[in-house]
Write an enzyme that holds these catalytic residues in place. Structure first.
Site, mmCIF file in Angstrom:
data_model
loop_
_atom_site.group_PDB
_atom_site.id
_atom_site.type_symbol
_atom_site.label_atom_id
_atom_site.label_comp_id
_atom_site.label_asym_id
_atom_site.label_seq_id
_atom_site.Cartn_x
_atom_site.Cartn_y
_atom_site.Cartn_z
ATOM 1 N N SER A 190 24.723 70.079 36.390
ATOM 2 C CA SER A 190 26.151 69.792 36.329
ATOM 3 C C SER A 190 26.786 69.860 37.726
ATOM 4 O O SER A 190 26.499 69.016 38.570
ATOM 5 C CB SER A 190 26.824 70.754 35.352
ATOM 6 N N ASP A 363 25.941 64.577 25.455
ATOM 7 C CA ASP A 363 26.572 65.350 26.523
ATOM 8 C C ASP A 363 27.960 64.777 26.782
ATOM 9 O O ASP A 363 28.095 63.673 27.290
ATOM 10 C CB ASP A 363 25.702 65.274 27.788
ATOM 11 N N HIS A 394 25.450 69.308 27.140
ATOM 12 C CA HIS A 394 25.551 69.732 28.533
ATOM 13 C C HIS A 394 24.928 71.098 28.775
ATOM 14 O O HIS A 394 24.286 71.326 29.811
ATOM 15 C CB HIS A 394 27.031 69.757 28.924
#
Length: 418
Positions: A190, A363, A394
């Site tokens: 991320s 996600d 995620h």
């Protein structure tokens, strides 16, 4: 972590050590849990002890661990955590270096929140890598500066722009200096990918220091992002201004409140545990079977780990702008910072290191369409890997029960080619 969270951790561990739970675990994992129980200080006394840090958790799991500190060009003191070799290995020279960069509101702890044969940091160490876990400015482990204090608003005047320009390069240089390696393998999750793109755009010489980069749940563009965070994006700038006027620059640090919530409402035995799961899915996307129940209280006692208000606002700006750009200070302040009224765009064509993208179907923060846009702009895309599971969100990249099977083995295969 306060006394209640320590009790919850013990209860969780006792549950996992029960005969039914132990039947599915390796003897080494069971021994690690027993060791972890022994490592919690002052159990049974009036003072229940303190939160187990990332190094304490690593050590309790039977792995060697080191703590290192590096100072950035602009004065922030970052803490790095190192696992130099596997639990059953001996010290050796010349091991390939794996550098792991964490996500938003996360820390080094997020790569060890699972059994040793499931957590990425341990898997890499047991696979022959010298593993380094980063902590970028403002999180639990990197709250120091050569002049400023976290109580100072000036301490928090940064976004992930500064993390990419200062923190990641300083950490990479330090790791290479300590190990004697010429380059390293980079894994980002991320925000750990966002800062990589930013670093390479602004300091492309660092491409030569990265042998290959694995991007889990990669974030550059956020046009198609979903969930309640998207609804808050239009108000993020106003909230940032209000916080600044109030002298508040920090957002969601680790706190006793989160410990209390984790221990009282998120333990796998609690009737309200489902609420904790649903809250995570609401933010990051559906996937009902990947978050390890027995680790949820421990995860939530370490996360959120804190960051600046500007860092979160920067992501909101990306959602509204539809481009991958530097922090937007407003027209007047942009002129001061950048010499132009709008923020400069990051140039992804400067990312010349081999990149592997690893992304999930459900996600909400790294939507497949946005990932495809990123992939089209990377000049050296070596792998574009869609996780082979209908639902994979995620958070699953770091904490998923089966992330080793769906993601990590493919990262190891990818690295083996370089």
């Amino acid at each position: 972590m306060g006394p209640r969270a320590t009790v919850t951790l013990l209860v969780t561990l006792l549950v996992t050590l029960s005969p039914a739970a132990a039947a599915g675990r390796s003897s080494r994992t069971q021994q690690a849990y027993a060791s972890l129980l022994r490592e919690i200080p002052h159990w049974g006394e009036d003072h229940w002890g303190v939160n187990l840090t990332t190094p304490e958790l690593i050590e309790a799991m039977g792995y060697p661990v080191e703590i290192h500190h590096v100072t950035t060009e602009d004065g922030y003191i970052l803490e790095l955590h190192r696992i130099p070799y596997g639990a059953e290995d001996q010290p050796s020279e010349g091991r390939p270096v794996a550098y792991l960069e964490h996500c938003l509101l996360c820390s080094s702890s997020d790569y060890i929140m699972n059994d040793p044969d499931k957590a990425l940091a341990y898997i890499l160490a047991d696979s022959g890598y010298d593993v380094w876990l980063s902590n970028m400015r403002g999180n639990t482990y990197s709250r120091n500066h050569i002049e400023l204090l976290p109580e100072d608003l000036a301490f928090w005047q940064f976004s992930w722009d500064e993390m990419g320009y200062y923190d990641v390069p300083a950490s990479i240089d330090y790791v290479l200096g300590q190990t004697g390696a010429q380059d390293l393998y980079y894994i980002g999750w991320s925000m750990g990918t966002t800062v990589f793109w930013a670093m390479m755009s602004e300091r492309p010489e660092y491409n030569q220091k990265v042998r290959a980069m694995a991007a889990m749940a990669p974030v550059a563009y956020t046009d198609q992002a979903q969930g309640p965070l998207i609804e808050l994006a239009p108000y993020s700038g106003d909230l940032d201004t209000v916080f600044s006027l109030l002298g508040v620059g920090e957002l969601l640090p680790g706190s006793d409140l989160m410990d209390y919530i984790a221990e009282n409402f998120c333990d796998m035995e609690a009737n309200t545990a489902e609420i904790c799961y649903n809250f995570l899915f609401l933010i990051c996307g559906p996937d009902s079977d990947e978050i390890p129940e027995e680790y949820l209280p421990l995860i939530l006692s370490h996360m959120p780990a804190g960051t600046s208000v500007h860092t979160v606002n920067h992501y909101a700006q990306l959602i509204l702008a539809g481009v991958f750009q530097k922090y937007d200070y407003g027209p007047i302040n942009n002129l001061i910072h950048y010499g132009q009224e709008t923020p400069p765009l990051y140039d992804l064509s400067h990312v010349s290191a081999p990149v592997g993208l690893f992304w999930g179907n459900t996600d909400w923060l790294a939507d497949p369409t946005d990932v495809a846009r990123l992939a089209a702009e990377l000049p050296n895309l070596a792998l574009n890997f869609q996780v082979n599971k209908t639902e994979f969100n995620h958070l699953d990249f770091g904490w998923g029960i089966d992330a080793d099977k769906y993601v990590y083995q493919y990262i190891l295969d990818f690295f083996s080619q370089y």
